[in-house]
Design a protein around this motif. Structure first.
Motif, PDB file in Angstrom:
ATOM      1  N   SER A 272      -4.697   2.620   3.427  1.00 14.01           N
ATOM      2  CA  SER A 272      -5.307   1.821   4.485  1.00 14.01           C
ATOM      3  C   SER A 272      -5.298   0.341   4.127  1.00 14.01           C
ATOM      4  O   SER A 272      -5.316  -0.024   2.940  1.00 14.01           O
ATOM      5  N   LEU A 273      -5.272  -0.466   5.159  1.00 17.65           N
ATOM      6  CA  LEU A 273      -5.437  -1.911   5.027  1.00 17.65           C
ATOM      7  C   LEU A 273      -6.217  -2.401   6.232  1.00 17.65           C
ATOM      8  O   LEU A 273      -6.134  -1.799   7.312  1.00 17.65           O
ATOM      9  N   ARG A 274      -6.936  -3.504   6.049  1.00 15.21           N
ATOM     10  CA  ARG A 274      -7.575  -4.159   7.176  1.00 15.21           C
ATOM     11  C   ARG A 274      -7.092  -5.599   7.239  1.00 15.21           C
ATOM     12  O   ARG A 274      -7.294  -6.377   6.304  1.00 15.21           O
ATOM     13  N   LEU A 275      -6.477  -5.935   8.350  1.00 12.75           N
ATOM     14  CA  LEU A 275      -6.033  -7.304   8.598  1.00 12.75           C
ATOM     15  C   LEU A 275      -7.127  -8.063   9.335  1.00 12.75           C
ATOM     16  O   LEU A 275      -7.822  -7.496  10.182  1.00 12.75           O
ATOM     17  N   SER A 276      -7.246  -9.339   8.997  1.00 11.50           N
ATOM     18  CA  SER A 276      -8.191 -10.222   9.670  1.00 11.50           C
ATOM     19  C   SER A 276      -7.446 -11.422  10.233  1.00 11.50           C
ATOM     20  O   SER A 276      -6.429 -11.853   9.667  1.00 11.50           O
ATOM     21  N   CYS A 277      -7.965 -11.957  11.309  1.00 13.61           N
ATOM     22  CA  CYS A 277      -7.376 -13.142  11.927  1.00 13.61           C
ATOM     23  C   CYS A 277      -8.503 -14.045  12.397  1.00 13.61           C
ATOM     24  O   CYS A 277      -9.273 -13.665  13.289  1.00 13.61           O
ATOM     25  N   ALA A 278      -8.592 -15.207  11.792  1.00 16.67           N
ATOM     26  CA  ALA A 278      -9.609 -16.183  12.173  1.00 16.67           C
ATOM     27  C   ALA A 278      -8.992 -17.236  13.083  1.00 16.67           C
ATOM     28  O   ALA A 278      -7.969 -17.834  12.735  1.00 16.67           O
ATOM     29  N   ALA A 279      -9.617 -17.448  14.219  1.00 17.60           N
ATOM     30  CA  ALA A 279      -9.144 -18.458  15.170  1.00 17.60           C
ATOM     31  C   ALA A 279      -9.938 -19.740  14.940  1.00 17.60           C
ATOM     32  O   ALA A 279     -11.080 -19.858  15.386  1.00 17.60           O
TER      33      ALA A 279
ATOM     34  N   VAL B  36       0.848  -1.186   0.000  1.00 17.91           N
ATOM     35  CA  VAL B  36       0.000   0.000   0.000  1.00 17.91           C
ATOM     36  C   VAL B  36       0.882   1.234   0.000  1.00 17.91           C
ATOM     37  O   VAL B  36       2.002   1.211   0.542  1.00 17.91           O
ATOM     38  N   GLN B  37       0.391   2.308  -0.595  1.00 22.77           N
ATOM     39  CA  GLN B  37       1.145   3.562  -0.618  1.00 22.77           C
ATOM     40  C   GLN B  37       1.038   4.272   0.719  1.00 22.77           C
ATOM     41  O   GLN B  37       0.056   4.087   1.459  1.00 22.77           O
TER      42      GLN B  37
END
Length: 118
Positions: A17-24, A12-13
């Motif tokens: 923005s970025l959205r990180l996800s984490c699935a348990a 990304v410049q």
């Protein structure tokens, strides 16, 4: 066996923005909802550092360098924790790791690369 699977990283410049996800996966929802979760990051040549934590109460904390730019949240119905990252800077470049608190220790996933560059 509990696994933390991160996604959402990328290039990304600066200012983006970025959205990180984490699935348990493999964790009962009744356990996930009472488990403290977090995001850590490790930049090249640097030690891993905490970015943010979110607790079962919903309370959160952040390192100073991301306050006002990053937001950690959780969806207990989906066993998922998120990290919304805005106004990204080149110094945010790192591998980002999702983590869960278990037995007094923080356990991490495999990580997802975030690169902030023009």
């Amino acid at each position: 066996q509990v696994q933390l699977v991160e996604s959402g990283g990328g290039l990304v410049q600066p200012g983006g923005s970025l959205r990180l996800s984490c699935a348990a996966s493999g964790m009962p929802g009744s356990i996930f909802r009472v488990t403290a979760m977090g995001w850590y990051r490790q930049a090249p040549g640097k030690q891993r550092e905490v970015v943010a934590h979110i607790y079962s109460s919903g309370s959160t904390n952040y390192i100073d360098s991301v306050k006002g730019r990053f937001t950690i949240s959780r969806d207990n119905a989906k066993n998922t924790v998120y990290l919304q990252m805005n106004s990204l800077k080149p110094e945010d470049t790192a591998v980002y790791y999702c983590s869960r608190h278990d037995g007094g220790s923080w356990l991490w996933g495999q990580g997802t690369q975030v690169t902030v560059s023009s």
